[in-house]
Scaffold this motif. Structure first.
Motif, PDB file in Angstrom:
ATOM      1  N   ALA A   5       0.814  -1.523  -0.131  1.00 55.23           N
ATOM      2  CA  ALA A   5      -0.021   0.173  -0.296  1.00 55.23           C
ATOM      3  C   ALA A   5       0.750   1.452  -0.372  1.00 55.23           C
ATOM      4  O   ALA A   5       0.736   2.313  -1.179  1.00 55.23           O
ATOM      5  CB  ALA A   5      -0.639   0.090   1.219  1.00 55.23           C
ATOM      6  N   ILE A   6       1.594   1.180   0.987  1.00 52.78           N
ATOM      7  CA  ILE A   6       2.920   2.398   0.242  1.00 52.78           C
ATOM      8  C   ILE A   6       3.729   2.773  -0.353  1.00 52.78           C
ATOM      9  O   ILE A   6       3.599   3.431  -1.109  1.00 52.78           O
ATOM     10  CB  ILE A   6       4.026   2.224   1.750  1.00 52.78           C
ATOM     11  N   GLN A   7       4.026   1.370  -1.133  1.00 51.75           N
ATOM     12  CA  GLN A   7       4.613   1.843  -2.749  1.00 51.75           C
ATOM     13  C   GLN A   7       3.758   2.109  -3.620  1.00 51.75           C
ATOM     14  O   GLN A   7       4.284   2.624  -4.102  1.00 51.75           O
ATOM     15  CB  GLN A   7       5.168   0.122  -2.979  1.00 51.75           C
ATOM     16  N   GLN A   8       2.709   1.817  -3.155  1.00 58.21           N
ATOM     17  CA  GLN A   8       1.674   2.569  -4.251  1.00 58.21           C
ATOM     18  C   GLN A   8       1.931   4.045  -4.342  1.00 58.21           C
ATOM     19  O   GLN A   8       1.532   4.910  -5.221  1.00 58.21           O
ATOM     20  CB  GLN A   8      -0.056   2.688  -4.242  1.00 58.21           C
ATOM     21  N   GLN A   9       1.725   4.716  -3.075  1.00 60.03           N
ATOM     22  CA  GLN A   9       1.926   5.967  -3.449  1.00 60.03           C
ATOM     23  C   GLN A   9       3.255   6.444  -3.482  1.00 60.03           C
ATOM     24  O   GLN A   9       3.963   7.782  -3.341  1.00 60.03           O
ATOM     25  CB  GLN A   9       1.926   6.608  -1.251  1.00 60.03           C
ATOM     26  N   ILE A  10       4.926   5.306  -3.349  1.00 59.41           N
ATOM     27  CA  ILE A  10       5.796   6.162  -4.260  1.00 59.41           C
ATOM     28  C   ILE A  10       6.602   6.022  -5.300  1.00 59.41           C
ATOM     29  O   ILE A  10       5.875   5.006  -5.840  1.00 59.41           O
ATOM     30  CB  ILE A  10       6.974   5.637  -2.880  1.00 59.41           C
ATOM     31  N   GLY A  11       6.713   7.197  -5.825  1.00 63.99           N
ATOM     32  CA  GLY A  11       8.273   6.800  -7.217  1.00 63.99           C
ATOM     33  C   GLY A  11       9.044   7.256  -6.731  1.00 63.99           C
ATOM     34  O   GLY A  11      10.111   7.550  -5.714  1.00 63.99           O
ATOM     35  N   TYR A  12      10.320   6.281  -7.356  1.00 63.64           N
ATOM     36  CA  TYR A  12      10.999   5.912  -6.612  1.00 63.64           C
ATOM     37  C   TYR A  12      12.369   5.079  -7.770  1.00 63.64           C
ATOM     38  O   TYR A  12      12.552   4.632  -9.125  1.00 63.64           O
ATOM     39  CB  TYR A  12      11.504   4.667  -5.695  1.00 63.64           C
ATOM     40  N   LEU A  13      13.667   6.075  -7.741  1.00 59.63           N
ATOM     41  CA  LEU A  13      14.360   6.116  -8.691  1.00 59.63           C
ATOM     42  C   LEU A  13      15.980   5.346  -7.966  1.00 59.63           C
ATOM     43  O   LEU A  13      16.428   6.018  -7.208  1.00 59.63           O
ATOM     44  CB  LEU A  13      15.227   7.651  -9.347  1.00 59.63           C
ATOM     45  N   PRO A  14      15.902   4.292  -8.471  1.00 62.90           N
ATOM     46  CA  PRO A  14      16.751   3.367  -7.413  1.00 62.90           C
ATOM     47  C   PRO A  14      18.177   4.264  -7.535  1.00 62.90           C
ATOM     48  O   PRO A  14      18.577   4.805  -8.784  1.00 62.90           O
ATOM     49  CB  PRO A  14      17.454   2.221  -8.025  1.00 62.90           C
ATOM     50  N   GLU A  15      19.216   3.669  -6.983  1.00 58.21           N
ATOM     51  CA  GLU A  15      20.547   4.450  -7.668  1.00 58.21           C
ATOM     52  C   GLU A  15      21.516   3.472  -8.783  1.00 58.21           C
ATOM     53  O   GLU A  15      20.588   2.897  -9.217  1.00 58.21           O
ATOM     54  CB  GLU A  15      21.554   3.723  -6.164  1.00 58.21           C
ATOM     55  N   GLY A  16      21.708   4.807  -9.770  1.00 54.26           N
ATOM     56  CA  GLY A  16      21.995   4.244 -11.308  1.00 54.26           C
ATOM     57  C   GLY A  16      20.745   3.393 -12.133  1.00 54.26           C
ATOM     58  O   GLY A  16      21.481   2.981 -13.453  1.00 54.26           O
ATOM     59  N   ALA A  17      19.385   3.726 -11.774  1.00 55.08           N
ATOM     60  CA  ALA A  17      18.607   4.184 -12.695  1.00 55.08           C
ATOM     61  C   ALA A  17      18.728   2.472 -13.439  1.00 55.08           C
ATOM     62  O   ALA A  17      18.633   2.704 -14.572  1.00 55.08           O
ATOM     63  CB  ALA A  17      18.786   5.359 -13.408  1.00 55.08           C
ATOM     64  N   PRO A  18      18.301   1.233 -12.546  1.00 51.63           N
ATOM     65  CA  PRO A  18      18.389   0.386 -13.103  1.00 51.63           C
ATOM     66  C   PRO A  18      16.676   0.073 -14.166  1.00 51.63           C
ATOM     67  O   PRO A  18      16.158   0.957 -13.781  1.00 51.63           O
ATOM     68  CB  PRO A  18      18.441  -0.900 -11.743  1.00 51.63           C
ATOM     69  N   ALA A  19      17.194  -0.325 -14.743  1.00 49.92           N
ATOM     70  CA  ALA A  19      15.735  -0.503 -15.598  1.00 49.92           C
ATOM     71  C   ALA A  19      15.890  -2.203 -16.618  1.00 49.92           C
ATOM     72  O   ALA A  19      17.279  -2.956 -16.297  1.00 49.92           O
ATOM     73  CB  ALA A  19      15.716   0.058 -16.686  1.00 49.92           C
ATOM     74  N   TYR A  20      14.809  -2.030 -17.041  1.00 50.47           N
ATOM     75  CA  TYR A  20      14.779  -3.849 -17.859  1.00 50.47           C
ATOM     76  C   TYR A  20      15.823  -3.535 -19.493  1.00 50.47           C
ATOM     77  O   TYR A  20      15.263  -3.131 -20.546  1.00 50.47           O
ATOM     78  CB  TYR A  20      13.515  -4.687 -17.791  1.00 50.47           C
ATOM     79  N   ASN A  21      16.858  -4.195 -19.366  1.00 52.43           N
ATOM     80  CA  ASN A  21      17.793  -3.638 -20.644  1.00 52.43           C
ATOM     81  C   ASN A  21      17.350  -4.290 -21.452  1.00 52.43           C
ATOM     82  O   ASN A  21      17.060  -3.884 -23.183  1.00 52.43           O
ATOM     83  CB  ASN A  21      19.508  -4.054 -20.093  1.00 52.43           C
ATOM     84  N   ASP A  22      16.571  -5.241 -21.934  1.00 52.60           N
ATOM     85  CA  ASP A  22      15.717  -6.080 -23.058  1.00 52.60           C
ATOM     86  C   ASP A  22      14.852  -5.197 -23.273  1.00 52.60           C
ATOM     87  O   ASP A  22      14.185  -5.798 -24.444  1.00 52.60           O
ATOM     88  CB  ASP A  22      15.797  -7.531 -22.690  1.00 52.60           C
ATOM     89  N   MET A  23      14.443  -4.390 -22.996  1.00 58.49           N
ATOM     90  CA  MET A  23      13.050  -3.675 -23.490  1.00 58.49           C
ATOM     91  C   MET A  23      13.518  -2.415 -24.299  1.00 58.49           C
ATOM     92  O   MET A  23      13.922  -2.030 -24.366  1.00 58.49           O
ATOM     93  CB  MET A  23      11.998  -3.568 -22.023  1.00 58.49           C
ATOM     94  N   ARG A  83      17.049   9.320 -17.140  1.00 53.43           N
ATOM     95  CA  ARG A  83      15.514  10.253 -17.850  1.00 53.43           C
ATOM     96  C   ARG A  83      14.710   8.888 -17.924  1.00 53.43           C
ATOM     97  O   ARG A  83      13.184   8.975 -17.479  1.00 53.43           O
ATOM     98  CB  ARG A  83      15.787  10.678 -19.173  1.00 53.43           C
ATOM     99  N   VAL A  84      15.168   7.832 -18.192  1.00 59.38           N
ATOM    100  CA  VAL A  84      13.685   6.555 -17.912  1.00 59.38           C
ATOM    101  C   VAL A  84      13.722   6.432 -16.856  1.00 59.38           C
ATOM    102  O   VAL A  84      12.573   5.813 -16.597  1.00 59.38           O
ATOM    103  CB  VAL A  84      14.151   5.052 -18.453  1.00 59.38           C
ATOM    104  N   GLY A  85      14.054   6.225 -16.008  1.00 60.47           N
ATOM    105  CA  GLY A  85      14.333   6.017 -14.445  1.00 60.47           C
ATOM    106  C   GLY A  85      13.420   6.622 -13.968  1.00 60.47           C
ATOM    107  O   GLY A  85      12.550   6.657 -13.666  1.00 60.47           O
ATOM    108  N   LEU A  86      13.378   8.722 -14.596  1.00 59.32           N
ATOM    109  CA  LEU A  86      12.521   9.323 -14.127  1.00 59.32           C
ATOM    110  C   LEU A  86      11.473   9.496 -14.583  1.00 59.32           C
ATOM    111  O   LEU A  86      10.258   8.810 -13.416  1.00 59.32           O
ATOM    112  CB  LEU A  86      13.010  10.511 -14.197  1.00 59.32           C
ATOM    113  N   ALA A  87      11.648   8.770 -15.417  1.00 65.93           N
ATOM    114  CA  ALA A  87       9.738   8.775 -15.685  1.00 65.93           C
ATOM    115  C   ALA A  87       9.018   7.601 -15.140  1.00 65.93           C
ATOM    116  O   ALA A  87       8.088   7.381 -15.954  1.00 65.93           O
ATOM    117  CB  ALA A  87      10.051   8.166 -17.557  1.00 65.93           C
ATOM    118  N   GLN A  88       9.999   6.480 -15.030  1.00 64.08           N
ATOM    119  CA  GLN A  88       9.067   5.318 -14.393  1.00 64.08           C
ATOM    120  C   GLN A  88       8.633   5.735 -12.737  1.00 64.08           C
ATOM    121  O   GLN A  88       8.168   5.423 -12.584  1.00 64.08           O
ATOM    122  CB  GLN A  88       9.707   4.018 -14.101  1.00 64.08           C
TER     123      GLN A  88
END
Lengths: 305, 244
Positions: free
Chosen positions: A71-89, A139-144
């Protein structure tokens, strides 16, 4: 509102965060400052529910993270260090995935269009994230992180590795978020705190060493209200430095600049400029210092060791 | 359930965005052909069934399924995307299940693509297609048990190689515990009851009946249970050491 009480996290024998307590209100843009390994990221990871605290409590909008994590995570937007994402997408696939998980439903397309515009990703939508430059990845990390327009935004080193223009963009983006949000950013860049934050927290060795406005932080500097002058050619400055309002002075041997420290925190700029005019000293530079943040930073974090 | 489905979709398309799924399917198909025709002597037996094909499945899965499962969590750890995933509003179980189902679907697809074998025996003779269908289902179920073990091992390490080796070892134990090799070796040492228990933990003994087309509740239950237990173990592993 975020309320953190006696938060502690230890890994084996090492205590990364030590009895940390603080509160953050809506409207606060908090800058987490501190040397590497000070516990900034660890604190953020606990706030976002990634790490479980060893002891202590985290309450966010009245919910305890120990039993209401999702429930808390629904209210949070988080950019982890290094902006990890799914590289194959591709960027677009990735944003769709996040939007689905965030349950945006029929607002999805509108929200995606909006964040793409906000972080200027229009030309990269069909690129694989793997092939993006560091700046675009960030920027992708920020966008998500902002795609669901979260009430709480937690950004771990959002401008790390960006060029000055990109840094400027990210800062503008943060400033343009609405006023009733909580934003927490961690950074090494001290100017960033004065540029975007209205509250600064210095963490070292897992403990809070300073909590106040960036201006208050500057006031801690011994350069606060000091006056720096530079002369066109070698001049006798004994008269200047022996003025009553000047407590002490410092000469930078490399640049030849003279910094005068005021007695009792008074404004000495008018007095100094008067003196210089009266005596016809050949000055080419004269300014009041705001306080040097890196100086305060060193002072506050070295104390810790 | 919604979140599981979203994760499933992402993982499934990720298998096809990278060459993993294609390589897996290609190798699975060529190896099963080699096993069936060369070692299983499908033609020479002169019987219209797919028993030689299914008999080799446990040994095929032993190496191929861990190879497929090894990246599921290791990759997330290595790239750091686990931090993103675990701070999204989903439970660890949803993530685990979504990843499992995606890989299991790819396995199902690989199995389905062996249909030319089925066409062949139907062309050559008059097989009992009910038996073949049952054996396909049994094989898919068993692959799920292999997969769950692989995913749990992948959750343990950020190195895919370590995850692969661990998974092969554990799977090997599960396969081997029912093979004649082990049972004969301990025949004189262990009491029959222990031997039977040991054998009842084996993938081989539970798959044997299914390969012959007998779908018994206890065999199905066994594979489902093994898969669930290992997925649950993987969930615990992730929960307790997701940041390491």
């Amino acid at each position: 509102m975020i309320s953190v009480k006696q938060l502690t996290k230890s890994f084996g024998g090492f205590t990364a965060v030590d009895q940390l307590s603080f509160e953050v209100q809506p409207g606060d843009i908090v800058g987490f400052l501190g040397p590497n390994g000070a516990g900034k990221s660890t604190t953020m990871k606990m706030l976002t529910g990634f790490l479980t605290p060893s002891s202590g409590q985290i309450e966010i909008n009245g919910l305890n993270i120990a039993d209401k994590r999702v429930a808390i995570q629904q209210q949070i937007g988080y950019l982890p260090e290094g902006a990890p994402a799914y590289n194959d997408m591709t960027v677009l696939q990735f944003l769709h995935f996040i939007a689905d998980i965030r349950g945006l439903g029929k607002d999805k397309q509108a929200r995606i269009d909006k964040v793409v515009e906000q972080v200027e990703l229009q030309d990269m939508l069909d690129r694989q994230i793997e092939h993006l430059s560091k700046g675009f990845k960030r920027r992708v990390g920020l966008a998500q992180a902002i795609i669901h327009d979260p009430a709480i935004l937690i950004l771990d080193e959002p401008t790390d590795g960006l060029d000055p223009n990109q840094k400027h963009q990210v800062r503008e983006l943060i400033q343009n978020l609405s006023q009733d949000k909580i934003v927490i950013i961690s950074t090494h860049i001290l100017e960033e705190v004065t540029a975007v934050c209205n509250r600064a927290m210095i963490i070292a060795d897992g403990q809070l060493h300073f909590d106040g406005t960036p201006e208050a932080l500057q006031r801690q500097s011994r350069y606060h209200k000091a006056v720096t002058v530079h002369f066109e050619h070698l001049t006798d400055i004994s008269g200047l430095t022996s003025m009553l309002c000047v407590e002490s002075f410092e000469v930078d041997r490399r640049t030849g600049r003279v910094t005068l420290f005021p007695a009792n925190e008074q404004d000495i700029l008018p007095l100094v400029s008067h003196y210089i005019q009266d005596h016809g000293l050949p000055i080419d530079t004269l300014y009041a210092e705001q306080g040097r943040l890196d100086d305060v930073f060193r002072q506050l974090t070295m104390e810790a060791n | 359930m919604g979140n599981t489905l979203i994760i499933l979709r992402r993982e499934f398309s990720s298998f096809f965005a990278t060459p993993v799924a294609y390589v897996f399917i290609a190798i699975f198909l060529s190896l099963s052909a080699v096993f069936t025709f060369s070692f299983g002597s499908l033609y020479e037996r002169g019987q219209a069934d797919l028993l030689p094909f299914f008999n080799f499945h446990p040994w095929l899965y032993l190496f191929l399924v861990p190879a497929m499962a090894m990246r599921s969590w290791s990759e997330e750890r290595k790239s750091g995307s686990i931090e993103l995933l675990m701070t999204l509003p989903i439970s660890v179980w949803q993530a685990m299940l979504g990843k499992f189902l995606a890989a299991w679907l790819v396995l199902g697809l690989a199995l389905a693509l062996t249909f030319p074998l089925w066409l062949t025996v139907n062309y050559l003779g008059n097989p009992d297609n009910g038996i073949i269908l049952a054996a396909y289902l049994g094989s898919w179920l068993m692959s799920g048990a292999f997969l769950a073990i692989g995913m749990c091992m992948s959750a343990l390490s950020k190195s895919q190689v370590i995850a692969f080796i661990l998974a092969v070892v554990v799977c090997f134990l599960f396969v081997l515990s029912g093979s004649g090799l082990i049972l004969n070796a301990f025949n004189d040492v262990l009491p029959v009851l222990v031997l039977d228990t040991l054998a009842s933990f084996s993938f081989l003994s539970h798959f044997d009946a299914m390969a012959k087309g007998v779908i018994a509740l206890n065999d199905v239950g066994y594979f489902v249970l093994v898969a669930l237990v290992w997925l649950y173990a993987g969930r615990l592993v992730i929960e307790h050491k997701k940041a390491e």
